[in-house]
Scaffold this motif. Structure first.
Motif, PDB file in Angstrom:
ATOM      1  N   SER A   1       0.818  -1.207   0.000  1.00 27.60           N
ATOM      2  CA  SER A   1       0.000   0.000   0.000  1.00 27.60           C
ATOM      3  C   SER A   1       0.852   1.257   0.000  1.00 27.60           C
ATOM      4  N   ILE A   2       0.221   2.344  -0.377  1.00 28.37           N
ATOM      5  CA  ILE A   2       0.888   3.647  -0.359  1.00 28.37           C
ATOM      6  C   ILE A   2       1.291   3.996   1.070  1.00 28.37           C
ATOM      7  N   GLU A   3       0.428   3.696   2.025  1.00 31.79           N
ATOM      8  CA  GLU A   3       0.739   4.009   3.430  1.00 31.79           C
ATOM      9  C   GLU A   3       1.980   3.264   3.889  1.00 31.79           C
ATOM     10  N   PHE A   4       2.112   2.003   3.475  1.00 37.55           N
ATOM     11  CA  PHE A   4       3.307   1.234   3.828  1.00 37.55           C
ATOM     12  C   PHE A   4       4.552   1.880   3.220  1.00 37.55           C
ATOM     13  N   LEU A   5       4.476   2.244   1.935  1.00 37.48           N
ATOM     14  CA  LEU A   5       5.628   2.870   1.285  1.00 37.48           C
ATOM     15  C   LEU A   5       5.972   4.208   1.942  1.00 37.48           C
ATOM     16  N   LYS A   6       4.956   4.976   2.324  1.00 36.88           N
ATOM     17  CA  LYS A   6       5.209   6.244   3.028  1.00 36.88           C
ATOM     18  C   LYS A   6       5.940   5.980   4.342  1.00 36.88           C
ATOM     19  N   HIS A   7       5.481   4.957   5.065  1.00 34.51           N
ATOM     20  CA  HIS A   7       6.106   4.589   6.340  1.00 34.51           C
ATOM     21  C   HIS A   7       7.575   4.212   6.129  1.00 34.51           C
ATOM     22  N   VAL A   8       7.831   3.409   5.099  1.00 30.68           N
ATOM     23  CA  VAL A   8       9.196   2.985   4.800  1.00 30.68           C
ATOM     24  C   VAL A   8      10.062   4.188   4.455  1.00 30.68           C
ATOM     25  N   ILE A   9       9.553   5.091   3.626  1.00 29.23           N
ATOM     26  CA  ILE A   9      10.321   6.284   3.252  1.00 29.23           C
ATOM     27  C   ILE A   9      10.576   7.160   4.472  1.00 29.23           C
ATOM     28  N   GLU A  10       9.563   7.315   5.313  1.00 36.62           N
ATOM     29  CA  GLU A  10       9.708   8.170   6.486  1.00 36.62           C
ATOM     30  C   GLU A  10      10.767   7.629   7.450  1.00 36.62           C
ATOM     31  N   HIS A  11      10.791   6.317   7.650  1.00 38.41           N
ATOM     32  CA  HIS A  11      11.698   5.742   8.641  1.00 38.41           C
ATOM     33  C   HIS A  11      13.066   5.328   8.086  1.00 38.41           C
ATOM     34  N   TYR A  12      13.126   4.983   6.822  1.00 42.56           N
ATOM     35  CA  TYR A  12      14.382   4.474   6.268  1.00 42.56           C
ATOM     36  C   TYR A  12      14.912   5.322   5.117  1.00 42.56           C
ATOM     37  N   GLY A  13      14.152   6.325   4.674  1.00 44.67           N
ATOM     38  CA  GLY A  13      14.570   7.334   3.719  1.00 44.67           C
ATOM     39  C   GLY A  13      15.365   6.854   2.531  1.00 44.67           C
ATOM     40  N   TYR A  14      16.594   7.333   2.454  1.00 44.19           N
ATOM     41  CA  TYR A  14      17.429   7.093   1.276  1.00 44.19           C
ATOM     42  C   TYR A  14      17.795   5.617   1.121  1.00 44.19           C
ATOM     43  N   LEU A  15      17.977   4.909   2.233  1.00 43.65           N
ATOM     44  CA  LEU A  15      18.289   3.475   2.150  1.00 43.65           C
ATOM     45  C   LEU A  15      17.120   2.716   1.526  1.00 43.65           C
ATOM     46  N   ALA A  16      15.902   3.022   1.951  1.00 43.90           N
ATOM     47  CA  ALA A  16      14.713   2.380   1.373  1.00 43.90           C
ATOM     48  C   ALA A  16      14.605   2.700  -0.108  1.00 43.90           C
ATOM     49  N   LEU A  17      14.912   3.916  -0.458  1.00 42.00           N
ATOM     50  CA  LEU A  17      14.865   4.327  -1.857  1.00 42.00           C
ATOM     51  C   LEU A  17      15.925   3.587  -2.673  1.00 42.00           C
ATOM     52  N   PHE A  18      17.134   3.472  -2.134  1.00 45.30           N
ATOM     53  CA  PHE A  18      18.198   2.734  -2.817  1.00 45.30           C
ATOM     54  C   PHE A  18      17.769   1.285  -3.058  1.00 45.30           C
ATOM     55  N   ILE A  19      17.273   0.625  -2.016  1.00 42.87           N
ATOM     56  CA  ILE A  19      16.864  -0.779  -2.150  1.00 42.87           C
ATOM     57  C   ILE A  19      15.673  -0.899  -3.102  1.00 42.87           C
ATOM     58  N   GLY A  20      14.711  -0.002  -2.979  1.00 42.42           N
ATOM     59  CA  GLY A  20      13.536  -0.042  -3.851  1.00 42.42           C
ATOM     60  C   GLY A  20      13.884   0.144  -5.315  1.00 42.42           C
ATOM     61  N   THR A  21      14.813   1.049  -5.612  1.00 44.54           N
ATOM     62  CA  THR A  21      15.194   1.263  -7.003  1.00 44.54           C
ATOM     63  C   THR A  21      16.174   0.205  -7.488  1.00 44.54           C
ATOM     64  N   PHE A  22      16.876  -0.441  -6.588  1.00 48.06           N
ATOM     65  CA  PHE A  22      17.729  -1.574  -6.948  1.00 48.06           C
ATOM     66  C   PHE A  22      16.848  -2.699  -7.507  1.00 48.06           C
ATOM     67  N   LEU A  23      15.685  -2.885  -6.895  1.00 49.21           N
ATOM     68  CA  LEU A  23      14.779  -3.966  -7.294  1.00 49.21           C
ATOM     69  C   LEU A  23      13.840  -3.579  -8.428  1.00 49.21           C
ATOM     70  N   GLU A  24      13.263  -2.418  -8.376  1.00 47.36           N
ATOM     71  CA  GLU A  24      12.344  -1.941  -9.428  1.00 47.36           C
ATOM     72  C   GLU A  24      12.219  -0.438  -9.294  1.00 47.36           C
ATOM     73  N   GLY A  25      11.244   0.053  -8.557  1.00 49.80           N
ATOM     74  CA  GLY A  25      11.316   1.368  -8.042  1.00 49.80           C
ATOM     75  C   GLY A  25      10.540   2.555  -8.503  1.00 49.80           C
ATOM     76  N   GLU A  26       9.719   2.485  -9.557  1.00 51.09           N
ATOM     77  CA  GLU A  26       9.028   3.697  -9.984  1.00 51.09           C
ATOM     78  C   GLU A  26       8.151   4.265  -8.882  1.00 51.09           C
ATOM     79  N   THR A  27       7.367   3.413  -8.234  1.00 47.25           N
ATOM     80  CA  THR A  27       6.422   3.893  -7.227  1.00 47.25           C
ATOM     81  C   THR A  27       7.147   4.522  -6.050  1.00 47.25           C
ATOM     82  N   ILE A  28       8.156   3.845  -5.532  1.00 49.40           N
ATOM     83  CA  ILE A  28       8.865   4.390  -4.367  1.00 49.40           C
ATOM     84  C   ILE A  28       9.619   5.668  -4.735  1.00 49.40           C
TER      85      ILE A  28
END
Length: 194
Positions: free
Chosen positions: A2-29
């Motif tokens: 969900s969007i809420e889950f992704l928001k939570h991940v971005i809020e708590h893990y920021g750039y690391l979550a973004l790095f991992i998300g774009t490593f795997l796929e990443g448009e949404t994150i």
């Protein structure tokens, strides 16, 4: 997811979550991180969002390329479905060479498999790296800026899409069950006739 889950991940893990998300796929994150960069609640900086997305995308594609370089031909040969996809990508590579490497990440369904298949081809690793870096930089910048500029609009659209995904999945599952039932009944009727 969900969007809420992704928001939570971005809020708590920021750039690391973004790095991992774009490593795997990443448009949404990446879109959400771009949106978060314009929101004071998230404490993300747009240039750092672009840099993290660039690094994640480049690293993921390079990893897939080198896995394809060393094990690609064996894996592709074992999987009939991958053989047809590999032929498609090799055909695109012959026809559009540099353009394919620069743009594959912009086409849904090509991003994950293309670097792997390109690794199994005879393309020079250095050439792939350079073109992949340019493509990753453009992709990260475009999607981060889209999230930054159109974030609130995208959030509402993505929320609607994701909230309706469950209903669409159920409809597809029901349709698949009906199709399977049709073929099963057809098989039984053919056996009885024979």
């Amino acid at each position: 997811m969900s969007i809420e889950f992704l928001k939570h991940v971005i809020e708590h893990y920021g750039y690391l979550a973004l790095f991992i998300g774009t490593f795997l796929e990443g448009e949404t994150i990446l879109l959400l991180a771009g949106f978060a960069a314009q929101s004071p609640a998230f404490h993300l900086d747009l240039p750092m969002v672009i840099l993290a997305a660039f690094a994640g995308s480049l690293a993921g594609d390079q990893a897939a390329f080198f896995v394809g370089r060393y094990w690609g031909k064996k894996c592709i040969a074992r999987n009939e479905k991958w053989c047809s996809r590999a032929e498609r990508v090799h055909g695109l590579l012959r026809k559009y060479h540099e353009v394919l490497i620069l743009s594959f990440r912009f086409f849904y369904g090509l991003r994950n498999l293309t670097p792997f298949i390109l690794g199994s081809s005879d393309i020079c690793a250095r050439k792939f790296f350079l073109l992949n870096a340019v493509g990753a930089a453009v992709w990260a910048t475009v999607f981060a800026l889209l999230g930054y500029v159109f974030g609130s609009l995208l959030e509402s659209v993505l929320t609607r899409i994701i909230s309706n995904v469950h209903h669409v999945e159920l409809a597809i599952l029901g349709l698949a069950a009906l199709v399977a039932l049709f073929f099963w009944l057809r098989k039984i009727l053919r056996r009885r006739r024979a």
